[in-house]
Design a protein around this motif. Structure first.
Motif, PDB file in Angstrom:
ATOM      1  N   GLY A  54       4.326  -6.110   6.303  1.00  0.00           N
ATOM      2  CA  GLY A  54       5.260  -6.530   5.338  1.00  0.00           C
ATOM      3  C   GLY A  54       4.743  -6.016   3.887  1.00  0.00           C
ATOM      4  O   GLY A  54       4.472  -6.949   3.182  1.00  0.00           O
ATOM      5  N   LEU A  55       5.133  -4.817   3.586  1.00  0.00           N
ATOM      6  CA  LEU A  55       4.641  -4.305   2.632  1.00  0.00           C
ATOM      7  C   LEU A  55       5.585  -4.503   1.306  1.00  0.00           C
ATOM      8  O   LEU A  55       6.587  -4.382   1.420  1.00  0.00           O
ATOM      9  CB  LEU A  55       4.614  -2.768   2.309  1.00  0.00           C
ATOM     10  CG  LEU A  55       4.340  -2.051   0.904  1.00  0.00           C
ATOM     11  CD1 LEU A  55       2.846  -2.239   0.932  1.00  0.00           C
ATOM     12  CD2 LEU A  55       4.800  -0.538   1.378  1.00  0.00           C
ATOM     13  N   ARG A  56       5.055  -5.238   0.336  1.00  0.00           N
ATOM     14  CA  ARG A  56       6.011  -5.812  -0.776  1.00  0.00           C
ATOM     15  C   ARG A  56       5.952  -4.886  -2.063  1.00  0.00           C
ATOM     16  O   ARG A  56       6.905  -4.534  -2.550  1.00  0.00           O
ATOM     17  CB  ARG A  56       5.350  -7.168  -1.147  1.00  0.00           C
ATOM     18  CG  ARG A  56       6.539  -7.781  -2.326  1.00  0.00           C
ATOM     19  CD  ARG A  56       6.288  -9.227  -2.546  1.00  0.00           C
ATOM     20  NE  ARG A  56       6.933  -9.779  -1.567  1.00  0.00           N
ATOM     21  CZ  ARG A  56       8.235 -10.290  -1.566  1.00  0.00           C
ATOM     22  NH1 ARG A  56       8.878 -10.210  -2.620  1.00  0.00           N
ATOM     23  NH2 ARG A  56       8.677 -10.783  -0.610  1.00  0.00           N
ATOM     24  N   GLY A  57       4.754  -4.229  -1.942  1.00  0.00           N
ATOM     25  CA  GLY A  57       4.651  -2.937  -3.236  1.00  0.00           C
ATOM     26  C   GLY A  57       3.333  -2.387  -3.099  1.00  0.00           C
ATOM     27  O   GLY A  57       2.426  -2.855  -2.514  1.00  0.00           O
ATOM     28  N   LEU A  58       3.201  -1.128  -3.495  1.00  0.00           N
ATOM     29  CA  LEU A  58       2.349  -0.293  -3.490  1.00  0.00           C
ATOM     30  C   LEU A  58       2.005   0.104  -4.881  1.00  0.00           C
ATOM     31  O   LEU A  58       2.727   0.585  -5.606  1.00  0.00           O
ATOM     32  CB  LEU A  58       2.101   0.978  -2.649  1.00  0.00           C
ATOM     33  CG  LEU A  58       0.956   1.921  -2.414  1.00  0.00           C
ATOM     34  CD1 LEU A  58       0.829   2.491  -0.990  1.00  0.00           C
ATOM     35  CD2 LEU A  58       0.986   2.982  -3.499  1.00  0.00           C
ATOM     36  N   PHE A  59       0.554   0.038  -5.324  1.00  0.00           N
ATOM     37  CA  PHE A  59       0.207   0.368  -6.496  1.00  0.00           C
ATOM     38  C   PHE A  59      -0.706   1.325  -6.742  1.00  0.00           C
ATOM     39  O   PHE A  59      -1.843   1.340  -5.979  1.00  0.00           O
ATOM     40  CB  PHE A  59      -0.249  -0.934  -7.317  1.00  0.00           C
ATOM     41  CG  PHE A  59       0.475  -2.152  -7.325  1.00  0.00           C
ATOM     42  CD1 PHE A  59       0.729  -2.929  -5.982  1.00  0.00           C
ATOM     43  CD2 PHE A  59       1.418  -2.675  -8.287  1.00  0.00           C
ATOM     44  CE1 PHE A  59       1.699  -4.087  -6.213  1.00  0.00           C
ATOM     45  CE2 PHE A  59       2.182  -3.500  -8.285  1.00  0.00           C
ATOM     46  CZ  PHE A  59       2.446  -4.282  -6.979  1.00  0.00           C
ATOM     47  N   TRP A  60      -0.845   2.241  -7.894  1.00  0.00           N
ATOM     48  CA  TRP A  60      -1.933   3.166  -8.075  1.00  0.00           C
ATOM     49  C   TRP A  60      -2.396   2.807  -9.700  1.00  0.00           C
ATOM     50  O   TRP A  60      -1.806   2.444 -10.557  1.00  0.00           O
ATOM     51  CB  TRP A  60      -1.105   4.549  -8.362  1.00  0.00           C
ATOM     52  CG  TRP A  60      -1.005   5.087  -6.943  1.00  0.00           C
ATOM     53  CD1 TRP A  60       0.104   5.397  -6.202  1.00  0.00           C
ATOM     54  CD2 TRP A  60      -1.905   5.842  -6.105  1.00  0.00           C
ATOM     55  NE1 TRP A  60      -0.047   5.882  -4.819  1.00  0.00           N
ATOM     56  CE2 TRP A  60      -1.297   6.427  -4.998  1.00  0.00           C
ATOM     57  CE3 TRP A  60      -3.437   6.259  -6.177  1.00  0.00           C
ATOM     58  CZ2 TRP A  60      -1.889   7.097  -3.928  1.00  0.00           C
ATOM     59  CZ3 TRP A  60      -3.991   6.908  -5.466  1.00  0.00           C
ATOM     60  CH2 TRP A  60      -3.321   7.101  -4.048  1.00  0.00           C
ATOM     61  N   TYR A  61      -3.568   2.739  -9.419  1.00  0.00           N
ATOM     62  CA  TYR A  61      -4.238   2.612 -10.693  1.00  0.00           C
ATOM     63  C   TYR A  61      -5.364   3.518 -11.297  1.00  0.00           C
ATOM     64  O   TYR A  61      -5.818   4.504 -10.259  1.00  0.00           O
ATOM     65  CB  TYR A  61      -5.212   1.358 -10.745  1.00  0.00           C
ATOM     66  CG  TYR A  61      -4.375   0.051 -10.756  1.00  0.00           C
ATOM     67  CD1 TYR A  61      -3.879  -0.275  -9.677  1.00  0.00           C
ATOM     68  CD2 TYR A  61      -4.218  -0.552 -12.169  1.00  0.00           C
ATOM     69  CE1 TYR A  61      -3.228  -1.826  -9.564  1.00  0.00           C
ATOM     70  CE2 TYR A  61      -3.571  -1.666 -11.943  1.00  0.00           C
ATOM     71  CZ  TYR A  61      -3.069  -2.248 -10.928  1.00  0.00           C
ATOM     72  OH  TYR A  61      -2.294  -3.447 -10.878  1.00  0.00           O
ATOM     73  N   ARG A  62      -5.731   3.816 -12.296  1.00  0.00           N
ATOM     74  CA  ARG A  62      -6.873   4.871 -12.756  1.00  0.00           C
ATOM     75  C   ARG A  62      -7.800   4.191 -13.612  1.00  0.00           C
ATOM     76  O   ARG A  62      -7.410   3.155 -14.205  1.00  0.00           O
ATOM     77  CB  ARG A  62      -6.138   5.843 -13.905  1.00  0.00           C
ATOM     78  CG  ARG A  62      -7.224   6.597 -14.623  1.00  0.00           C
ATOM     79  CD  ARG A  62      -6.730   7.404 -15.764  1.00  0.00           C
ATOM     80  NE  ARG A  62      -7.688   7.651 -16.483  1.00  0.00           N
ATOM     81  CZ  ARG A  62      -8.034   9.143 -17.027  1.00  0.00           C
ATOM     82  NH1 ARG A  62      -6.745  10.106 -16.830  1.00  0.00           N
ATOM     83  NH2 ARG A  62      -8.852   9.864 -17.669  1.00  0.00           N
TER      84      ARG A  62
END
Lengths: 122, 113
Positions: free
Chosen positions: B29-37
């Motif tokens: 159940g993916l709610r959101g995917l996030f990219w960070y630097r």
């Protein structure tokens, strides 16, 4: 301030001592999170707060770790009887809230991080 | 068990040489995917969030895409100032653990002139 503020930025302590790490979230953010980043490891979740309550403490590695948040703002992470394996960077993040909706509502879940506290246990 | 795997671990590019970073995930159940630097000595800096397969986001030289099993961060004509560690994280759709992000170990990108 404009961002998440953590103090101290660096902490050196002796094995067996207690330490307190402080996090001041972005103004107006109701959710607050603690993570740990060890050398060569990914960010490891510790605990999060929604307001002053902590629905998920399961990431705390042992009962030597505790955290509290009062007034829905500042949080303190306490490590008792520190061990060398506790050496790491402790990161705090905050988000506007913890939204249970879908799509763009989830933008409120975006976590913004502070610069961290580098803890060294000698 | 929820897992996030990033590849490659390290990437060296010459300035102007485009490439892609990969983030594969297994989460119920993916709610959101996030990219960070993340720059050395600093906390992660938010870049993008993606919510559904097929979604794309762009910012300057970066473009993030999402499928049902992975996300890509495309870097077009990179510059030395793009050098950093790029982190991918997922948020799962589960009750009391909703607040936690599961992070990959990151891709360390170096862009040389």
């Amino acid at each position: 301030g404009a961002g998440v503020s953590q103090s101290p930025s660096n902490k050196v302590t002796e094995k067996g001592k207690d330490v307190e790490l402080r996090c001041d979230p972005i103004s107006g953010h109701t959710a607050l999170y603690w993570y740990r980043q060890s050398l060569g490891q990914g960010l490891e979740f510790l605990i999060y707060f929604q307001g002053n309550s902590a629905p998920d403490k399961s990431g705390l590695p042992s009962d030597r770790f505790s955290a509290e948040r009062t007034g829905g703002s500042v949080s303190t992470l306490t490590i008792q009887r520190t061990q060398q394996e506790d050496s790491a960077v402790y990161l705090c993040a905050s988000s506007l809230e913890l939204a249970y909706g879908t799509g763009r509502t989830l933008a409120k879940n975006i976590q913004y991080f502070g610069a961290g506290t580098r803890l060294s246990v000698l | 068990e929820d897992q996030v795997t990033q590849s490659p671990e390290a990437l060296r590019l010459q300035e102007g040489e485009s490439s892609s970073l990969n983030c594969s995930y297994t989460v119920s159940g993916l709610r959101g995917l996030f990219w960070y630097r993340q720059d050395p000595g600093k906390g992660p800096e938010f870049l993008f969030t993606l919510y559904s397969a097929g979604e794309e986001k762009e910012k300057e030289r970066l473009k993030a895409t999402l499928t049902k099993k992975e996300s890509f961060l495309h870097i077009t004509a990179p510059k030395p100032e793009d050098s950093a560690t790029y982190l991918c994280a997922v948020q799962a759709d589960r009750g009391s653990t909703l607040g936690r992000l599961y992070f990959g170990r990151g891709t360390q990108l170096t862009v040389w002139p």
